[in-house]
Write an enzyme that holds these catalytic residues in place. Structure first.
Site, PDB file in Angstrom:
ATOM      1  N   GLU B  69       0.814  -1.219   0.000  1.00  0.00           N
ATOM      2  CA  GLU B  69       0.000   0.000   0.000  1.00  0.00           C
ATOM      3  C   GLU B  69       0.844   1.263   0.000  1.00  0.00           C
ATOM      4  O   GLU B  69       0.537   2.239  -0.692  1.00  0.00           O
ATOM      5  CB  GLU B  69      -0.956  -0.004   1.200  1.00  0.00           C
ATOM      6  CG  GLU B  69      -2.167  -0.898   1.032  1.00  0.00           C
ATOM      7  CD  GLU B  69      -1.880  -2.373   1.283  1.00  0.00           C
ATOM      8  OE1 GLU B  69      -0.755  -2.722   1.672  1.00  0.00           O
ATOM      9  OE2 GLU B  69      -2.787  -3.191   1.086  1.00  0.00           O
ATOM     10  N   HIS B 138     -10.660  -6.393   8.507  1.00  0.00           N
ATOM     11  CA  HIS B 138     -11.220  -5.931   7.233  1.00  0.00           C
ATOM     12  C   HIS B 138     -12.520  -5.149   7.426  1.00  0.00           C
ATOM     13  O   HIS B 138     -13.203  -4.887   6.452  1.00  0.00           O
ATOM     14  CB  HIS B 138     -11.546  -7.128   6.322  1.00  0.00           C
ATOM     15  CG  HIS B 138     -10.376  -7.961   5.931  1.00  0.00           C
ATOM     16  ND1 HIS B 138      -9.688  -8.752   6.818  1.00  0.00           N
ATOM     17  CD2 HIS B 138      -9.752  -8.132   4.729  1.00  0.00           C
ATOM     18  CE1 HIS B 138      -8.704  -9.386   6.197  1.00  0.00           C
ATOM     19  NE2 HIS B 138      -8.719  -9.020   4.931  1.00  0.00           N
TER      20      HIS B 138
END
Lengths: 420, 334
Positions: B69, B138
């Site tokens: 990321e 998540h």
């Protein structure tokens, strides 16, 4: 809400002089009430501790509505019995509505540990709470209600401040019983006093209109008049005033009132009230005297039991009432219980008054000015100060002959002022 | 057949379809626009948002990235500074924390650090929120953290129109814009005007008018807040629902305007309560509308636990219609 006059149906609290927790003693001014005619100081007739103001400022309530709850602590630690502040100091025989019955509620007799703990947490004084539980016990709900009474939302506080509404007197509908904006809006007087003082002139005019229209509709008036030589009275007043300080000086009005009171006490049929076609004479002569107000309108404060007062006492009472009427500090007792009204328009240059009776009274006595007129004494015309005294009387109660006797009595007293 | 031509034309679609249409339109309108992120190409996106776009626009403009990321968000920032209009997709907000340094220390600060020389017109999209049994790595709602950062705009599209229309406006913005798409909304289906286009990214929106209480929410909580408002209406309570839409900068005027009207506010936020966006909204109401409040501002937030995997526990941890109703009744004095 005390009855501050036979024509008063409702009044508005314009000011509370006390709040919950204040100790008051008999005779203290606790509130100011606006009637159609004037702001009137309301006295309390019991000593004790103010527990709760039941009517917020700005709210108009009917006569007889309890205004506040007062706890009278008879003995230390003993159960207090609330009384309702009802300042109607009506003299016996006053025809106004009977004073409202005081609700009798046992206060703070017992409370459980739970209640004590809750009260402690909510800063509620259980000893001053009226219990709704068995045997007058203070319940948890009582404490919560009392605690919530002091809680108000920010908006409620702002609105209350703007509208002059007393939050402490409102019942809250918000979370936990808090007072919220809608509660304040509901309690707000219909026309918020945004422009300062309410327009009393208009409402006073309406009240006078109602009263006078009723008089013209219901009372068959008859009118009598007599001219009275005032030289003896004037001479007596001059002599009497020589021995008095400026502050104690007698005015002719005191003598006129006293003479009227004596006549009313002596000749039946003019001192009392007629309601439902039934005449009830008054005990004692409660003499209302018309005071015109700066800025328009009038009030009629009362000198109670005027026939029993000395001229000096009548003068003192008159001076006090006029001063307080004009400064807006009349009390409940000052404007209630009148059994006969006197109006004196002499100061305005009027020769004679053909009055309209103030119902439910049955007579009105009018005085014109004391003017020098040609007067026959012992066959010779001389100049004398002469006053025209008039009587407007209710023909349902008295006849012309009684009226003549009444006026004659007034005239005789004025000519022998030393007997007044 | 002229009557048909005049009728409003809508198409039935999902939130996912609307986001995809927004990306497609942007790609078509501006050659500087490209999409990059984990599995956006071959796989069609972890939430199938970009399915079909690789075939349509090719690997130059639909770029799969390594699972890194920090690297690909940094690349996006660099591309933006260099004149491109990148759309960077991060799989979920939890993973965006690996790129927080790029977002916070580069994207949000470069304009300032360069004395106004370098703007960063990047758009970073990511999924947020729970409700799909994706467990504690998540499922969190951390958009409130990003709303803390000056220098970026933070969006939370909660309707088909906003999913369709916010992206283009965000790409037009010369500064970084983060778009938080609540995962629970992707399958939401409804009618969308065929001519739906760009919408503003500056204001909150009243989704349902009311007079008794303001329910202030955004993102994934909007549908159930509207459901709660409907239930309140059945009880005779007129609830106004405010959709924040833009989490940074907050549209104070719409929030305060609603509260001044209703005098009561309930903030519904899928994030945790402590130090949250709901805390910020509540504070602003207290600062700006204190004297119009009839009750303390109430908040309905997620339980302060890592989001559970078990379905019943996950449901228990999230704000639900009954908890919104309970909070509304509380501020109404019931």
């Amino acid at each position: 809400m005390p009855s501050l006059g036979a024509d008063m149906d409702a009044g508005t609290i314009v000011e509370w002089r006390v709040g919950p927790g204040d100790t008051v003693k008999r005779g203290d001014i606790v509130a100011v009430v606006a009637t159609d005619k004037a702001d009137i100081d309301v006295e309390v007739f019991e000593s004790g501790v103010v527990e709760e103001l039941l009517v917020p400022v700005g709210i108009k309530v009917p006569v007889g509505t309890p205004l506040a709850r007062l706890g009278t602590l008879a003995r230390a630690g003993a159960t207090a019995a609330p009384v309702t502040v009802a300042a109607a100091a009506a003299p016996a025989g006053h025809p106004a509505a009977p004073p409202p019955a005081a609700p009798v509620v046992a206060v703070g007799a017992t409370h459980s540990p739970l209640v004590r703990r809750l009260a402690d947490r909510m800063h509620v004084d259980v000893t001053h709470l009226a219990g709704t539980g068995p045997g007058g016990a203070v319940t948890r709900t009582d404490v919560e209600r009392a605690g919530a009474r002091h809680r108000a939302s920010p908006r409620a506080r702002r609105l209350a401040r703007e509208a002059g509404v007393d939050l402490g007197a409102l019942t809250g509908s918000g979370p936990g019983g808090a007072v919220v904006g809608a509660d304040v809006l509901a309690a707000r007087p219909p026309s918020p006093p945004a422009t300062g003082a309410p327009d009393r002139t208009a409402s006073m005019r309406q009240a006078i209109a109602r009263q006078m229209a009723r008089s013209a509709r219901e009372i068959p008036h008859y009118h009598l008049a007599v001219d009275v030589d005032m030289s003896a009275a004037t001479a007596w007043l001059t002599a009497a005033n020589e021995q008095r300080t400026v502050a104690e000086r007698l005015l002719p009005a005191a003598l006129l009132l006293k003479a009227t009171a004596l006549a009313a006490a002596a000749v039946p049929g003019f001192n009392g009230w007629c309601e439902d076609e039934t005449y009830r004479p008054a005990d004692g002569v409660h003499l209302a005297t018309i005071v015109s107000l700066r800025g328009g309108g009038l009030v009629a404060p009362v000198i109670h039991d005027a026939a029993a007062l000395s001229v000096d006492e009548v003068m003192a009472a008159l001076r006090d009432l006029v001063q307080r009427a004009r400064s807006g500090h009349l009390r409940a007792g000052d404007v209630s219980g009148a059994s006969l009204t006197v109006t004196n328009l002499g100061d305005l240059g009027v020769d004679s008054v053909h009055g309209v009776i103030h119902p439910p009274q049955v007579a009105l006595v009018g005085f014109g000015r004391a003017a020098d007129r040609p007067w026959v004494v012992d066959g010779a015309v001389v100049a004398r100060a002469v006053v025209t005294v008039t009587l407007a009387a209710d023909h349902r109660v008295s006849d012309g002959m009684q009226g003549a006797r009444f006026l004659d009595a007034v005239a005789r007293h004025l000519q022998r002022p030393e007997g007044c | 057949m002229t009557a048909l031509a005049d009728a409003p034309t809508t198409v039935r679609c999902t939130y996912r379809d609307a986001v995809r249409e927004a990306i497609r339109e942007a790609m078509q309108r501006d050659p500087r626009v490209f999409l990059m992120g984990e599995d956006v190409g071959m796989y069609g996106g972890c939430f199938a948002v970009s399915r079909g776009l690789l075939d349509e626009f090719g690997p130059e403009r639909i770029r799969d990235t390594p699972l890194s990321e920090s690297a690909f968000v940094g690349a996006g920032i660099g591309a933006a500074v260099a004149g491109m209009r990148p759309i960077v997709e991060i799989m979920t907000v939890n993973f965006s924390l690996l790129a927080l340094d790029q977002i916070m220390n580069n994207a949000a600060t470069l304009l300032h650090m360069s004395g106004g020389q370098f703007a960063v017109p990047v758009v970073i999209r990511m999924t947020t929120g729970a409700g799909r049994q994706l467990a504690a790595q998540h499922s969190h709602s951390l958009e409130g953290w990003y709303a803390h950062i000056p220098g970026i705009t933070v969006l939370a599209p909660a309707t088909l129109e906003d999913a369709r229309g916010m992206l283009w406006t965000a790409l037009e913005d010369p500064d970084p814009v983060l778009v938080f798409e609540n995962g629970a909304l992707y399958n939401m289906e409804g009618e969308l005007a065929t001519d739906a286009g760009p919408v503003d990214i500056a204001t909150a929106r009243v989704r349902r008018g009311g007079t008794d209480v303001s329910l202030i929410t955004y993102g994934g909580m909007l549908p159930r807040t509207l459901e709660a408002a409907e239930a309140l209406a059945a009880e005779g309570v007129s609830a106004e629902v405010v959709d924040l839409r833009v989490l940074r900068p907050l549209d104070d005027a719409t929030i305060i305007g609603s509260v001044v009207k209703t005098h009561r506010a309930v903030v519904v936020d899928e994030g945790w309560r402590s130090g949250s966006l709901s805390a910020e909204v509540s504070a602003r109401i207290t600062e700006q509308a204190f004297w119009d409040l009839d009750a303390p501002v109430a908040r309905v937030c997620s339980a302060e636990v890592p989001m559970p995997y078990a379905k019943h526990l996950e449901e228990a941890a999230l704000p639900q219609v009954p908890s919104i109703l309970a909070a509304a009744r509380e501020v109404l004095g019931g």
